[in-house]
Scaffold this active site. Sequence first.
Site: not given
Ligand code: IFM
Length: 441
Positions: A162, A344
């Site tokens: 990200e 994710e």
């Molecule tokens: O915890 C975070 C992660 O580090 C990056 N993506 C979103 C998750 C939830 O907020």
Amino acid sequence: MLPRDFVWGVSTSSYQIEGAAQADGRGPSIWDLYAKVPGHIANGDTGDVACDHYHRYREDIALMHRMGVGAYRFSVAWPRVLPQGRGAPNEAGLAFYDRLIDGLLAAGIEPWLCLYHWDLPQALQEEGGWQNREIAHWYADYATLVAKRYGDRVRRFVTFNEPSVFSLFGYGLAWHPPGMKDAAALHQAIHHINLAHGAGVDAIRTEVPRALVGCIHNVQPSRPLTDSTEDAAAAELLDAYWNRAFPEPQVLGHYPELLAKRIEPYVQAGDLERIQRPVDWFGVNHYSPIFARADAAAPLGFAWADAPANVRRSPIGWQLDPEAFRDVLIEVSRRYGLPVYVTENGAGANEAPDQNGQILDPERVDYLKAYTSALRDAFAAGADVRGYFVWALLDNFEWGAGYANRFGLVYVDYPTQRRIPKESAHWYARLIHSEAMRGVS
Ligand code: IFM
């Protein structure tokens, strides 16, 4: 139907779970310092201990093994292996990831190694961090070290997790370190992160010719808070920073139109070729749509907005919209033409054990059911989706929210570090099992 070799996994990141912040020669990261400043993190929480995964990784591997996951995405803490960010490596830190990787392989779980999930060595921040163009070289050296060390056992490498989140939150909105609200600094950082990505891809391939390299992007529809034309323009600009500033140059070889002029002062001849290096797959992190509103006083001309009260929201206030997830997968697959892995997806809540010590999290189970069903719809519509990782294996340090927001399939009782699989962990295990049994008589 999803293909038989579809990857079902779980994700975590170093600063959020490892703890052991000063153990065995680890250097400080920007998050160690940032989290200690009063007011930065809810309840004054820090990642000093987190889930103590550094010492409890064996137990955590056993949890994954019992769940039946095929892959685990984790990140290497740059300051654990290079305490000063460059120069002398820390053998004890490197040895930790040897143990972790060997343990995963012994349990039949494929390691997906991410090089950067936001914990920049503080020593590099003191030399300008992502604003210093030299960082592309520092990052490439770090990537070489890691690829050389683990490339005999790891095939899946991730350059960044990200990049738009840590750049926008760190340099545009002052929610993450280095805590700046400065448009020029943000544009400089975006370009240098992209250069580091390109240099990292080359470094990994040099060391590990069989590597499958990708970058992980959060892709979420950016919606205007109201019907005003100003908010519509704000949402378009947020979309450029959030969804396009990294994948477009990395995969398509150009910056999005709305940002190109802003980033131009930092671009040198040949840079876009340096950035657009061939990658093998595209990582998508997705939770919900995001919202923007116009704000003429803000350095970027827009402000981040909470999801409005009239939409369906999760316990932590994020919009629930599985159809948006389906559409994102279809669009990303079409636009970038790469195999897509959802690296994710998950739900934040604030649950606690019931009187029997069990963690019932029906809202997370409903979320995961709806989102995996949307993924199946995207696949049926032609999206080349090849894997899905739940965020997260464990409850963990949720950045500015500290330990208040829990995303784990496994509950962590922080005072005792006891792990308790939630109802959602059992649900996920059943899903993986039934997928594996499909067609087996
Ligand atoms: O915890 C975070 C992660 O580090 C990056 N993506 C979103 C998750 C939830 O907020």
